[in-house]
Design a protein around this motif. Structure first.
Motif, PDB file in Angstrom:
ATOM      1  N   HIS A 263      -5.581  -6.496  -4.486  1.00  0.00           N
ATOM      2  CA  HIS A 263      -5.094  -7.392  -3.436  1.00  0.00           C
ATOM      3  C   HIS A 263      -5.919  -8.671  -3.430  1.00  0.00           C
ATOM      4  CE1 HIS A 263      -5.120  -8.615   0.987  1.00  0.00           C
ATOM      5  NE2 HIS A 263      -3.973  -9.025   0.471  1.00  0.00           N
TER       6      HIS A 263
ATOM      7  N   TYR B 238      -7.523  -1.301  -4.341  1.00  0.00           N
ATOM      8  CA  TYR B 238      -7.221   0.002  -3.739  1.00  0.00           C
ATOM      9  C   TYR B 238      -6.876   0.969  -4.854  1.00  0.00           C
ATOM     10  CZ  TYR B 238      -6.689  -2.767   0.508  1.00  0.00           C
ATOM     11  OH  TYR B 238      -6.903  -3.618   1.547  1.00  0.00           O
TER      12      TYR B 238
ATOM     13  N   SER C 179     -13.753 -14.494  -1.739  1.00  0.00           N
ATOM     14  CA  SER C 179     -14.179 -13.223  -1.172  1.00  0.00           C
ATOM     15  C   SER C 179     -12.970 -12.530  -0.579  1.00  0.00           C
ATOM     16  CB  SER C 179     -15.248 -13.426  -0.100  1.00  0.00           C
ATOM     17  OG  SER C 179     -14.692 -14.161   0.967  1.00  0.00           O
ATOM     18  N   GLY C 180     -13.097 -11.264  -0.319  1.00  0.00           N
ATOM     19  CA  GLY C 180     -12.013 -10.512   0.300  1.00  0.00           C
ATOM     20  C   GLY C 180     -11.067  -9.913  -0.720  1.00  0.00           C
TER      21      GLY C 180
ATOM     22  N   GLN D  49      -9.725  -7.163  -2.945  1.00  0.00           N
ATOM     23  CA  GLN D  49      -9.938  -5.724  -2.842  1.00  0.00           C
ATOM     24  C   GLN D  49      -9.114  -4.972  -3.866  1.00  0.00           C
ATOM     25  OE1 GLN D  49      -9.214  -5.522   1.403  1.00  0.00           O
ATOM     26  NE2 GLN D  49     -11.171  -4.427   1.632  1.00  0.00           N
TER      27      GLN D  49
ATOM     28  N   LYS E  62       0.836  -1.201   0.000  1.00  0.00           N
ATOM     29  CA  LYS E  62       0.000   0.000   0.000  1.00  0.00           C
ATOM     30  C   LYS E  62       0.864   1.243   0.000  1.00  0.00           C
ATOM     31  CE  LYS E  62      -4.171  -1.496   2.461  1.00  0.00           C
ATOM     32  NZ  LYS E  62      -4.816  -1.334   3.763  1.00  0.00           N
TER      33      LYS E  62
ATOM     34  N   GLU F 127     -12.843  -7.944 -12.981  1.00  0.00           N
ATOM     35  CA  GLU F 127     -13.732  -9.011 -12.492  1.00  0.00           C
ATOM     36  C   GLU F 127     -13.842 -10.136 -13.507  1.00  0.00           C
ATOM     37  OE1 GLU F 127     -17.372  -7.064 -11.533  1.00  0.00           O
ATOM     38  OE2 GLU F 127     -16.853  -6.801  -9.410  1.00  0.00           O
TER      39      GLU F 127
END
Lengths: 436, 304
Positions: free
Chosen positions: A97, A112, A107-108, A110, A84, A126
């Motif tokens: 990430h 940024y 799931s999870g 992300q 980050k 996606e």
């Protein structure tokens, strides 16, 4: 007849020489060209490649992302906090990430970013994630990707209209668009130039020229000359638009086409394996072309001209009568409503009911009533209309415009010499029965 | 001589309103004919029938002895009270257009426009848009448009409205000149002094009916009251039963008076009576003006 011709000439020349006409004639195609060019230009402008940093903690997807022209994927090393920090110092578009994930329920994940990422970037990421994860799952469950590709089937129904004359393959998309374009032009023309007729009459009324005029011309001649003169103005403008915009289009297209062609070549070499898709595309294009070929062009053009003129004359006379009945444009609203409602209605209905069922009862009746038939029949025409229906609809339209012209002429005759009187429908109906 | 226009028993109704009721009169050729009447009397309705904008419900209109026909439009020039021009059109083009609608050829029209524009000092304006002209100028253009096709009959509704006195005189002279050229003029106005000045004949319409017709002279004779104005020196004292003093003023040794004669008494008798008593400086019949007659006829209570 001589006098109608004189009035016609005046109405035509005065309008064609107006600055606004010349400006609109030049601006129209330019606006059209802008509408075509601007989106293309914008797309090209946003073409700079965005760099997405990928921190893959799952180890599943490393190196699997395909960089495209829009997005370039770069792997970075964790841990997340350091990544980050590094991302914030870089100028890259985003940091993706991917934690250690459960394949069945990922799931999870992300993304940024410093500025919020665009939808197209997100969907593109996606999509890639989905593809890759699916591929991994297929592999694990022992299904070969090639087998799967073979199973995938694309269905494209070829529509064939069957009639006494034999079968013709038709393309619903093409027919709808041809009809829709015609109907839309008629709608536009009636509205723009009908309103001009009304404004012209109101202008004559407010400038007090009419009593001078009607002592040498019959009111009917005056009205007929005006309606036809304005029709000629409209046709001239349309014609100029078509000529100018096709010139512009030809110019633009020729400069763009070269580029597109080279782009196409590149992608062709890149996607050499996707022959099947190309074949499908070719088939589609072919069907569109054959759809175009199978349109009865003489019938369509003939029908368009007939309903175009018929509809304009029918409504033009009414617009003229409204102009004669009022003293200023602000007073015209109450009389405009019954004229505009059938027009708007037929256009709205056109987009829903008639497109779905071009031979249903609603479509049939609306293509018979003269007030809606110019638009509705134009929509139905490409789908094939029985001859008797067409003949009846045309006859009714002729009868309709003779009737509205008669009606309008009687209102016009009285109205143009009435000043400063608020008129309502009862008053108007009385005018119809005034003796010469 | 055949009257240029014969109105025969013309009636016209609009709904509940009777605009004209059995109106008849003749317009002699070469005359200036005053069509008079208060507002709403039916003058405009009658003019619109003559110009064939509308038709009569009853009765006939003859133009030079023939029933009115569309071709007569070319013989008639009409300047309506509610008049205007196309604002966005050039003066010259507009005049050509209006002349051609009246049946003139284009070249012919242009030639005549040139001549008229020179007469009325409009030449430099022919290429301007109408909206750039002053109101008086526009009125001149309208006048030219009315007479350009050399009509036999000219109908002018309030022709002087919007003109300053100088231009009004110019237009009046043009009207008189057209009459010299053989044109008949029907003249509708509320300005009685111009009627007095210009008209040979008048017709008065009141409440949709004709109430008076004749030459200006005849009408005045009919409406004379046998009243005389007298001015002079001395003390005026009239005691004779033949004379009725309507008004009298005495200022020192000067007097002025209006004296009405009883029927069958001549003006010479009054003169003779006065000669013996006072010194006469002025002796004049008090002739009723058209204005007086108009007011008298229009304001008197309606009979039946």
């Amino acid at each position: 007849m001589d006098k109608i011709w004189l009035v016609f000439q005046r109405e035509y020349l005065v309008r064609v020489r107006k600055k606004s006409f010349i400006v609109m004639t030049i601006l129209g195609p330019l606006l059209m060209a802008l509408i075509m060019i601007v989106p293309v230009g914008l797309m090209m402008m946003s073409d700079d490649t965005k760099i997405i940093q990928v921190l893959d903690e799952s180890g599943l997807l490393a190196g699997k992302f395909n960089s495209t022209q829009e997005l370039k994927f770069v792997s970075v090393q964790g841990p997340l906090e350091r990544a980050k920090q590094q991302y914030l110092q870089s100028e890259d578009a985003a940091l993706l990430h991917i934690p250690t994930i459960n394949l069945d329920k990922p799931s999870g994940i992300q993304l940024y970013s410093q500025k919020s990422a665009s939808i197209s970037v997100i969907t593109s990421i996606e999509k890639q994630l989905k593809q890759e994860l699916e591929a991994i799952k297929f592999e694990r469950s022992g299904i070969d990707q090639k087998v799967l590709d073979q199973i995938k089937t694309k269905v494209n129904i070829q529509t064939v209209s069957l009639s006494d004359e034999g079968e013709k393959s038709s393309n619903v998309g093409v027919t709808s668009i041809a009809g829709f374009m015609g109907a839309f032009l008629i709608y536009l023309f009636i509205f723009i130039y009908g309103a001009q007729i009304m404004r012209g009459v109101i202008e004559e009324k407010t400038s007090r020229i009419l009593e001078v005029m009607v002592s040498s011309v019959k009111p009917f001649q005056l009205m007929a000359g005006k309606i036809m003169g304005i029709a000629a103005v409209g046709l001239t403008q349309f014609l100029l638009w078509i000529v100018l915009s096709s010139a512009i289009y030809a110019g633009v297209a020729s400069s763009f086409d070269l580029k597109r062609f080279s782009d196409a070549q590149i992608s062709q070499t890149m996607q050499g394996m996707e022959n099947e898709r190309e074949a499908l595309q070719a088939q589609e294009i072919n069907s569109v072309m054959s759809g175009l070929e199978n349109l009865n062009v003489p019938l369509l053009v003939g029908g368009f001209l007939f309903y175009f003129l018929g509809g304009y004359l029918l409504y033009g006379a009414l617009f003229g009568a409204v102009g004669a009945a009022v003293d200023s444009e602000t007073d015209s609203q109450q009389f405009m409503l019954p004229i505009t409602v059938p027009l708007i209605l037929s256009f709205i209905v056109a987009q829903t009911i008639i497109m779905k069922d071009p031979n249903g009862p609603v479509a049939f009746w609306m293509s018979m009533v003269p007030f809606t038939s110019p638009i509705v029949m134009m929509l139905r025409l490409p789908f094939g209309v029985p001859t008797w229906e067409l003949v009846l609809s045309m006859a009714l339209l002729v009868a309709g415009f003779v009737a509205t012209t008669w009606l309008a002429a009687r209102i016009y005759r009285v109205g143009i010499l009435m000043y400063g009187k608020k008129v309502n429908y009862r008053e108007l109906s009385k005018w119809l029965f005034y003796k010469g | 001589m055949v009257p240029i226009l014969q109105i025969q028993g013309v009636s016209k109704r609009y709904e509940a309103h009777q605009a004209l009721n059995q109106v008849s009169f003749n317009v002699p050729p070469g005359s200036i004919f005053g069509l008079l009447g208060p507002n709403g009397a039916g003058k405009t309705s009658l003019i619109r029938i003559i110009t064939q904008i509308t038709g009569p419900d009853e009765g006939k209109v003859l133009f030079e002895g023939q029933p009115l026909q569309p071709r007569h439009v070319q013989q008639i020039g009409y300047l309506p009270e509610e008049r205007g021009l196309y604002k966005k059109m050039k003066v010259g083009e507009q005049l050509v257009y209006l002349a051609r609608l009246r049946g003139l050829e284009k070249a012919d029209a242009q030639q005549k426009i040139k001549a008229w524009a020179e007469r009325l000092e409009l030449t430099t304006w022919l290429n301007k848009n109408v909206e750039d002209l002053s109101k008086g100028m526009q009125q001149k253009v309208q006048f030219i448009a009315t007479v350009l096709h050399e009509p036999r009959l000219l109908i002018l509704d309030e022709p002087f409205s919007g003109f300053d006195p100088v231009n009004a005189n110019i237009i009046r002279d043009e009207i008189l000149r057209l009459r010299e050229g053989g044109c008949t003029i029907i003249f509708s106005t509320h300005r009685m002094e111009s009627v007095e000045q210009m008209c040979d004949y008048i017709v008065l319409i009141n409440r949709s009916k004709k109430v008076l017709e004749g030459s200006v002279k005849e009408v005045k004779t009919v409406y004379r009251t046998n009243t005389y104005c007298v001015e002079g020196q001395g003390k005026l004292l009239i005691t004779s039963p033949d004379f009725k003093v309507i008004s009298q003023k005495q200022a020192g040794n000067d007097f002025s008076a209006e004296v009405q004669l009883e029927p069958n008494v001549g003006s010479n008798e009054l003169l003779r009576y006065l000669l013996d008593r006072v010194e006469i400086h002025r002796f004049e019949e008090k002739v009723p003006s058209i204005h007086d007659i108009f007011v008298q006829l229009v304001t008197q209570p309606q009979h039946g």
